[in-house]
Design a protein around this motif. Sequence first.
Motif, PDB file in Angstrom:
ATOM      1  N   ASN A   1      -3.034 -29.172 -47.666  1.00 60.43           N
ATOM      2  CA  ASN A   1      -2.505 -29.887 -48.825  1.00 60.43           C
ATOM      3  C   ASN A   1      -3.324 -29.598 -50.074  1.00 60.43           C
ATOM      4  OD1 ASN A   1      -0.320 -31.219 -47.609  1.00 60.43           O
ATOM      5  ND2 ASN A   1      -1.663 -32.793 -46.775  1.00 60.43           N
ATOM      6  N   LEU A   2      -4.563 -29.145 -49.875  1.00 64.33           N
ATOM      7  CA  LEU A   2      -5.386 -28.799 -51.029  1.00 64.33           C
ATOM      8  C   LEU A   2      -4.796 -27.626 -51.803  1.00 64.33           C
ATOM      9  CD1 LEU A   2      -9.058 -29.105 -49.683  1.00 64.33           C
ATOM     10  CD2 LEU A   2      -7.696 -30.788 -50.945  1.00 64.33           C
ATOM     11  N   LEU A   3      -4.058 -26.760 -51.112  1.00 65.03           N
ATOM     12  CA  LEU A   3      -3.433 -25.629 -51.810  1.00 65.03           C
ATOM     13  C   LEU A   3      -2.404 -26.123 -52.824  1.00 65.03           C
ATOM     14  CD1 LEU A   3      -2.924 -23.016 -48.955  1.00 65.03           C
ATOM     15  CD2 LEU A   3      -4.445 -22.831 -50.933  1.00 65.03           C
ATOM     16  N   VAL A   4      -1.630 -27.131 -52.421  1.00 66.63           N
ATOM     17  CA  VAL A   4      -0.654 -27.703 -53.354  1.00 66.63           C
ATOM     18  C   VAL A   4      -1.372 -28.315 -54.550  1.00 66.63           C
ATOM     19  CG1 VAL A   4       1.166 -29.415 -53.640  1.00 66.63           C
ATOM     20  CG2 VAL A   4       0.998 -28.124 -51.507  1.00 66.63           C
ATOM     21  N   ALA A   5      -2.440 -29.055 -54.280  1.00 64.49           N
ATOM     22  CA  ALA A   5      -3.205 -29.670 -55.363  1.00 64.49           C
ATOM     23  C   ALA A   5      -3.824 -28.606 -56.262  1.00 64.49           C
ATOM     24  CB  ALA A   5      -4.284 -30.581 -54.786  1.00 64.49           C
ATOM     25  N   LEU A   6      -4.362 -27.557 -55.647  1.00 61.89           N
ATOM     26  CA  LEU A   6      -4.971 -26.477 -56.436  1.00 61.89           C
ATOM     27  C   LEU A   6      -3.926 -25.800 -57.315  1.00 61.89           C
ATOM     28  CD1 LEU A   6      -7.287 -24.607 -57.194  1.00 61.89           C
ATOM     29  CD2 LEU A   6      -6.821 -23.292 -55.106  1.00 61.89           C
ATOM     30  N   ASP A   7      -2.739 -25.569 -56.770  1.00 63.98           N
ATOM     31  CA  ASP A   7      -1.656 -24.947 -57.535  1.00 63.98           C
ATOM     32  C   ASP A   7      -1.325 -25.778 -58.774  1.00 63.98           C
ATOM     33  OD1 ASP A   7       0.392 -23.035 -58.023  1.00 63.98           O
ATOM     34  OD2 ASP A   7       1.865 -24.357 -57.095  1.00 63.98           O
ATOM     35  N   VAL A   8      -1.222 -27.090 -58.603  1.00 67.00           N
ATOM     36  CA  VAL A   8      -0.882 -27.973 -59.717  1.00 67.00           C
ATOM     37  C   VAL A   8      -2.031 -28.063 -60.710  1.00 67.00           C
ATOM     38  CG1 VAL A   8      -0.267 -30.335 -60.359  1.00 67.00           C
ATOM     39  CG2 VAL A   8       0.763 -29.284 -58.340  1.00 67.00           C
TER      40      VAL A   8
ATOM     41  N   GLU B   1      -1.963 -15.882 -55.916  1.00 67.96           N
ATOM     42  CA  GLU B   1      -1.820 -15.958 -54.460  1.00 67.96           C
ATOM     43  C   GLU B   1      -1.616 -17.393 -53.998  1.00 67.96           C
ATOM     44  OE1 GLU B   1      -1.125 -14.739 -50.777  1.00 67.96           O
ATOM     45  OE2 GLU B   1      -1.308 -13.489 -52.569  1.00 67.96           O
ATOM     46  N   VAL B   2      -2.319 -18.338 -54.625  1.00 68.59           N
ATOM     47  CA  VAL B   2      -2.116 -19.747 -54.287  1.00 68.59           C
ATOM     48  C   VAL B   2      -0.677 -20.157 -54.559  1.00 68.59           C
ATOM     49  CG1 VAL B   2      -2.717 -22.119 -54.952  1.00 68.59           C
ATOM     50  CG2 VAL B   2      -4.521 -20.417 -54.603  1.00 68.59           C
ATOM     51  N   SER B   3      -0.167 -19.772 -55.726  1.00 66.74           N
ATOM     52  CA  SER B   3       1.213 -20.091 -56.075  1.00 66.74           C
ATOM     53  C   SER B   3       2.182 -19.472 -55.087  1.00 66.74           C
ATOM     54  CB  SER B   3       1.513 -19.604 -57.498  1.00 66.74           C
ATOM     55  OG  SER B   3       2.852 -19.862 -57.846  1.00 66.74           O
ATOM     56  N   ALA B   4       1.908 -18.224 -54.680  1.00 69.08           N
ATOM     57  CA  ALA B   4       2.796 -17.537 -53.743  1.00 69.08           C
ATOM     58  C   ALA B   4       2.813 -18.239 -52.387  1.00 69.08           C
ATOM     59  CB  ALA B   4       2.345 -16.086 -53.579  1.00 69.08           C
ATOM     60  N   VAL B   5       1.632 -18.661 -51.897  1.00 69.07           N
ATOM     61  CA  VAL B   5       1.564 -19.354 -50.609  1.00 69.07           C
ATOM     62  C   VAL B   5       2.336 -20.661 -50.662  1.00 69.07           C
ATOM     63  CG1 VAL B   5       0.011 -20.514 -49.000  1.00 69.07           C
ATOM     64  CG2 VAL B   5      -0.598 -18.278 -49.918  1.00 69.07           C
ATOM     65  N   VAL B   6       2.162 -21.415 -51.750  1.00 74.31           N
ATOM     66  CA  VAL B   6       2.864 -22.696 -51.887  1.00 74.31           C
ATOM     67  C   VAL B   6       4.368 -22.472 -51.952  1.00 74.31           C
ATOM     68  CG1 VAL B   6       3.226 -24.677 -53.407  1.00 74.31           C
ATOM     69  CG2 VAL B   6       0.902 -23.859 -52.960  1.00 74.31           C
ATOM     70  N   GLU B   7       4.802 -21.440 -52.679  1.00 77.13           N
ATOM     71  CA  GLU B   7       6.232 -21.159 -52.783  1.00 77.13           C
ATOM     72  C   GLU B   7       6.809 -20.726 -51.445  1.00 77.13           C
ATOM     73  OE1 GLU B   7       7.137 -18.475 -55.932  1.00 77.13           O
ATOM     74  OE2 GLU B   7       6.138 -19.687 -57.438  1.00 77.13           O
ATOM     75  N   ARG B   8       6.057 -19.915 -50.690  1.00 80.51           N
ATOM     76  CA  ARG B   8       6.550 -19.494 -49.373  1.00 80.51           C
ATOM     77  C   ARG B   8       6.660 -20.694 -48.437  1.00 80.51           C
ATOM     78  NH1 ARG B   8       3.355 -14.708 -50.303  1.00 80.51           N
ATOM     79  NH2 ARG B   8       1.570 -15.611 -49.201  1.00 80.51           N
ATOM     80  N   ALA B   9       5.722 -21.629 -48.552  1.00 78.59           N
ATOM     81  CA  ALA B   9       5.807 -22.841 -47.732  1.00 78.59           C
ATOM     82  C   ALA B   9       7.033 -23.663 -48.109  1.00 78.59           C
ATOM     83  CB  ALA B   9       4.534 -23.673 -47.899  1.00 78.59           C
ATOM     84  N   ARG B  10       7.277 -23.800 -49.410  1.00 78.46           N
ATOM     85  CA  ARG B  10       8.472 -24.534 -49.851  1.00 78.46           C
ATOM     86  C   ARG B  10       9.727 -23.875 -49.307  1.00 78.46           C
ATOM     87  NH1 ARG B  10       6.177 -24.682 -55.448  1.00 78.46           N
ATOM     88  NH2 ARG B  10       5.208 -26.711 -55.752  1.00 78.46           N
ATOM     89  N   ALA B  11       9.787 -22.540 -49.412  1.00 76.69           N
ATOM     90  CA  ALA B  11      10.962 -21.807 -48.939  1.00 76.69           C
ATOM     91  C   ALA B  11      11.147 -21.975 -47.433  1.00 76.69           C
ATOM     92  CB  ALA B  11      10.823 -20.327 -49.291  1.00 76.69           C
ATOM     93  N   LEU B  12      10.040 -21.994 -46.693  1.00 74.34           N
ATOM     94  CA  LEU B  12      10.113 -22.152 -45.248  1.00 74.34           C
ATOM     95  C   LEU B  12      10.742 -23.484 -44.868  1.00 74.34           C
ATOM     96  CD1 LEU B  12       9.305 -21.197 -42.380  1.00 74.34           C
ATOM     97  CD2 LEU B  12       7.105 -22.334 -42.745  1.00 74.34           C
ATOM     98  N   PHE B  13      10.352 -24.540 -45.550  1.00 77.12           N
ATOM     99  CA  PHE B  13      10.834 -25.867 -45.185  1.00 77.12           C
ATOM    100  C   PHE B  13      12.182 -26.213 -45.814  1.00 77.12           C
ATOM    101  CE2 PHE B  13       6.306 -26.344 -44.223  1.00 77.12           C
ATOM    102  CZ  PHE B  13       6.389 -26.875 -42.941  1.00 77.12           C
TER     103      PHE B  13
END
Length: 318
Positions: free
Chosen positions: A9-16, A72-84
């Motif tokens: 969840n820190l990745l989401v926070a870091l992205d924001v 890369e952080v943004s890409a990981v968060v976006e891929r997670a969003r797309a997955l779910f």
Amino acid sequence: MRVTQLDLNLLVALDVLLEEQSVGGAARRLHLSEPAMSRTLGRIRKALGDPVLVRAGRQMVPTPRALAVRAEVSAVVERARALFTQGRDVDLRTVERTFTVLGPDTIAAACGAALFLRTAAEAPGVRLRFLAESHVDAPFLREGTADLEIGAVGVAAPEVHVETLLEDRMMGVVRAGHPLLEGELTAERFATEAGHLIVSRRGRLRGPVDEALAELGLERRVVGAVGTIPSSLFVIRDTDLVGLVSSWVLPLVDVLDLVTFDVPLRLPPLRLGLAWHPRHDADPAHAWLRRTVRELLAQWSGGQLAGPDSRFSNQWSP
């Protein structure tokens, strides 16, 4: 810290945090209190071994390490969003995002109002941030500095998607009553009877017009360059200088009581398109943004959009 110990969840926070560059702004986005967001930032700093955001006057700015991992952080968060969200519709009215659009200020002036109105109606949690073109070429899309580029897109990164939407042509522009408007306008008159003002974000003093004139054995007198088309129009309004504009600038031309004319030269077409990094392909919100921009540009151009093109050479990117 081992990866297994890292709260994803820190990745989401870091992205924001990197998007807002503000603890308070990130707290509001994530519906947290500022103390809770500060504690989260502390955990991120410990996990990365980097301050991430540091105080610069009254603002916070990202560290070089944070800038390096932002895309890369943004890409990981976006891929997670797309997955779910894959396989089910996304309610755009619940999406909270900030999209950064890169392009000339004439695009924002021509389509910005319509885009903000569509966003308010369809995706009210989305914020749009327009960035002006830089005087240097940099991988803004790859680095995540921008999410979408609109305009006469010239892209060096081979992985970036480029889609040509329409072709336009450059027109001459002068003040009302300019001597060039009297009588037949030849290439020689165009080149020699007035000084010329170039629009170039890089400060160049030559362009496709000079190449076309050279083929005819002619040379124009370029008196200087400015960085944006609007600034050039204010100069042209109060001088006898000649400039160039595209059709999406015509509303501003009319407001300033300027006059356009056909340039008596064979000039390359000006291609208008979109560019984005492939990490956004599966992102429903980004797909909505691309689709909306296409529709608005189609309305602006009377529906005359060109077909998609994987790459084009931007001859009008001064």
